[in-house]
Design a protein around this motif. Structure first.
Motif, short mmCIF file in Angstrom:
data_model
loop_
_atom_site.label_atom_id
_atom_site.label_comp_id
_atom_site.label_asym_id
_atom_site.label_seq_id
_atom_site.Cartn_x
_atom_site.Cartn_y
_atom_site.Cartn_z
N MET A 156 31.03 -4.60 50.37
CA MET A 156 30.20 -5.80 50.48
C MET A 156 28.71 -5.46 50.48
N ALA A 157 28.36 -4.22 50.85
CA ALA A 157 26.95 -3.84 50.95
C ALA A 157 26.79 -2.38 50.56
N ALA A 158 25.56 -2.02 50.20
CA ALA A 158 25.25 -0.63 49.85
C ALA A 158 23.91 -0.26 50.46
N ASP A 159 23.87 0.86 51.16
CA ASP A 159 22.63 1.42 51.66
C ASP A 159 22.73 2.93 51.57
N ASP A 160 21.66 3.63 51.93
CA ASP A 160 21.65 5.09 51.77
C ASP A 160 22.77 5.76 52.55
N VAL A 161 23.03 5.27 53.75
CA VAL A 161 24.06 5.88 54.59
C VAL A 161 25.43 5.74 53.93
N ARG A 162 25.74 4.53 53.48
CA ARG A 162 27.04 4.30 52.84
C ARG A 162 27.17 5.10 51.55
N GLU B 147 27.73 8.79 52.30
CA GLU B 147 29.07 9.03 52.81
C GLU B 147 30.10 8.96 51.69
N ALA B 148 29.90 8.01 50.78
CA ALA B 148 30.82 7.90 49.63
C ALA B 148 30.74 9.15 48.76
N LEU B 149 29.53 9.68 48.56
CA LEU B 149 29.39 10.91 47.78
C LEU B 149 30.11 12.06 48.46
N LEU C 77 28.22 8.35 38.28
CA LEU C 77 27.21 7.32 38.46
C LEU C 77 26.62 7.31 39.86
N LEU C 78 27.42 7.64 40.86
CA LEU C 78 26.90 7.64 42.23
C LEU C 78 25.83 8.71 42.41
N PHE C 79 26.03 9.88 41.83
CA PHE C 79 25.04 10.95 41.91
C PHE C 79 23.72 10.49 41.30
N HIS C 80 23.77 9.89 40.11
CA HIS C 80 22.55 9.42 39.46
C HIS C 80 21.90 8.28 40.24
N GLN C 81 22.73 7.44 40.84
CA GLN C 81 22.20 6.34 41.65
C GLN C 81 21.40 6.87 42.84
N LEU C 82 21.91 7.90 43.47
CA LEU C 82 21.23 8.48 44.62
C LEU C 82 20.03 9.32 44.20
N MET C 83 20.13 10.01 43.08
CA MET C 83 19.01 10.83 42.62
C MET C 83 17.81 9.98 42.23
N ALA C 84 18.06 8.70 41.95
CA ALA C 84 16.96 7.80 41.60
C ALA C 84 16.14 7.41 42.83
#
Length: 270
Positions: free
Chosen positions: A114-120, A123-125, A155-162
């Motif tokens: 339902m939500a996305a933030d740096d912590v979530r 943790e998913a990574l 995609l998650l890696f690139h999302q966080l690297m941004a």
């Protein structure tokens, strides 16, 4: 519920929420795009399944509402992609993501939340997810994400690297994951696959008889597994085991098996 494609045989599991489908041969590269859906909100899960079926690019091989069903269906169908709700009754989606990645290294985990933030996201990574989506995504976006994941994009890696403020820490996290050093122990490792399934059912609140019916084992076997779980968690009864699971973050006490979460509407992709 028809999902399109060839005729399928659907089998309801324990509480009539987990279902599987059996396809005929001759689907070609659709085998590389097989999807397991793990989501306890049935209307939302149905919307996702319809979206993927109508795209003509994916084959939903199974649907689960709980962690134990997800583990059983993953073992049975070995899907290429698991679309996994982060909040499940019993053991959480993130814990199951880690178990699935350990057991099937080639699997792609796409988290729904339902939500996305740096912590979530972090943790998913750490748990081995390849992509992280919020549930307000439209159908076209969902299909595009799964196609990119199937093509090998992380995609998650690139999302966080941004995100410059956390990109350096992400590099070390990602290198550890690629190396497979196992430094991120989710705590479920000491438990066998069957013990994880039994613990999930305990956390949901089921009796030994219902657990046995769900897992197709006898009550005596259930008791034997519970005894092993208690020993490995260093606790004395099932109540303490459930509280230990909550304390370790394996389960969420605020989420139970029901339909309280309003379904979101997924638009059919073009």
């Amino acid at each position: 519920m028809a999902h399109g494609g060839p005729p399928v045989h659907r089998l309801a599991l324990t509480h009539r929420r987990g279902v599987v489908s059996r396809s005929r041969r001759g689907w070609g590269d659709m085998l590389a795009r097989s999807v397991l859906l793990v989501e306890d909100n049935i209307p939302y899960r149905d919307a996702v399944a319809r979206t993927l079926a109508r795209s003509g690019r994916f084959r939903v091989v199974g649907e689960a509402a709980t962690a134990y069903e997800a583990l059983q269906l993953a073992e049975r169908f070995r899907p290429r992609i698991v679309v996994l709700d982060v909040c499940l009754p019993g053991i959480t989606g993130l814990c199951i993501a880690r178990v699935l990645r350990h057991r099937y290294p080639g699997i792609a985990i796409v988290i729904l939340s339902m939500a996305a933030d740096d912590v979530r996201l972090l943790e998913a990574l750490r748990r081995g997810a390849t992509a992280y989506l919020t549930k307000d995504i439209d159908g076209a976006g969902l299909v595009e994400t799964l196609l990119r994941v199937t093509a090998g994009e992380h995609l998650l890696f690139h999302q966080l690297m941004a995100r410059p403020e956390i990109s350096l820490s992400i590099l070390s996290e990602f290198q550890s994951l690629v190396a497979g050093d196992g430094s991120d122990d989710d705590g479920l490792d000491p438990l066998s696959p069957r013990e994880i399934e039994v613990l999930d059912c305990l956390a949901i609140g089921w009796s030994n008889r219902r657990i046995g019916d769900a897992l197709f084992i006898t009550e005596r076997t259930v008791k034997n597994h519970i005894t092993a779980i208690l020993r490995k968690l260093d606790v004395h009864d099932r109540g303490q085991a459930i509280r230990a699971a909550e304390r370790f973050g394996w389960t969420s006490p605020d989420h139970r098996l029901d339909l309280r979460h309003a379904p979101l509407d997924l638009a059919t992709p073009a």
